[in-house]
Design a protein around this motif. Structure first.
Motif, short mmCIF file in Angstrom:
data_model
loop_
_atom_site.label_atom_id
_atom_site.label_comp_id
_atom_site.label_asym_id
_atom_site.label_seq_id
_atom_site.Cartn_x
_atom_site.Cartn_y
_atom_site.Cartn_z
N ARG A 21 0.86 -1.06 0.06
CA ARG A 21 0.29 -0.14 0.02
C ARG A 21 1.08 1.36 -0.29
NH1 ARG A 21 -1.41 3.45 4.69
NH2 ARG A 21 -0.50 1.67 5.96
N LEU A 22 1.70 1.51 0.65
CA LEU A 22 2.55 2.82 0.79
C LEU A 22 4.08 2.75 -0.67
CD1 LEU A 22 3.81 2.22 4.68
CD2 LEU A 22 2.15 4.21 3.60
N ARG A 23 4.25 1.35 -1.05
CA ARG A 23 4.54 1.44 -2.09
C ARG A 23 4.22 1.95 -3.21
NH1 ARG A 23 6.13 -3.35 -2.77
NH2 ARG A 23 7.97 -3.41 -2.35
N ASN A 24 2.36 1.84 -3.21
CA ASN A 24 1.85 2.37 -4.20
C ASN A 24 1.54 3.69 -4.74
OD1 ASN A 24 1.46 -0.54 -5.59
ND2 ASN A 24 0.06 -0.84 -4.81
N ALA A 25 1.66 4.04 -3.01
CA ALA A 25 1.01 5.39 -2.58
C ALA A 25 2.46 6.53 -3.02
CB ALA A 25 0.64 6.06 -1.53
N ARG A 26 3.44 5.65 -2.65
CA ARG A 26 4.83 6.79 -3.05
C ARG A 26 4.69 6.92 -4.49
NH1 ARG A 26 9.51 4.52 -4.55
NH2 ARG A 26 9.26 2.53 -3.37
#
Length: 63
Positions: free
Chosen positions: A45-50
């Motif tokens: 989730r954090l990777r996709n947001a970044r």
């Protein structure tokens, strides 16, 4: 000497009951697997947001 028969030599051993140590090990492994799955979900989730933020951020020209 005891008489050996097919039933006395080849006894089927029943499955032994789960010991408290086995139960603890099973529960802890399940907990660790669940935590790893939650951690991987958070990382994705954090990777996709970044990546989305980087894609939507305009590139500043160099001077």
């Amino acid at each position: 000497m005891a008489k050996l028969t097919k039933t006395s030599v080849f006894k089927a051993h029943g499955s032994k009951a789960e010991t408290p140590l086995d139960k603890t090990t099973r529960v802890v492994r399940k907990m660790v697997e669940e935590e790893a799955e939650q951690r991987q979900t958070k990382i994705n989730r954090l990777r996709n947001a970044r990546l989305e933020r980087e894609a939507n951020t305009p590139i500043k020209p160099s001077r």
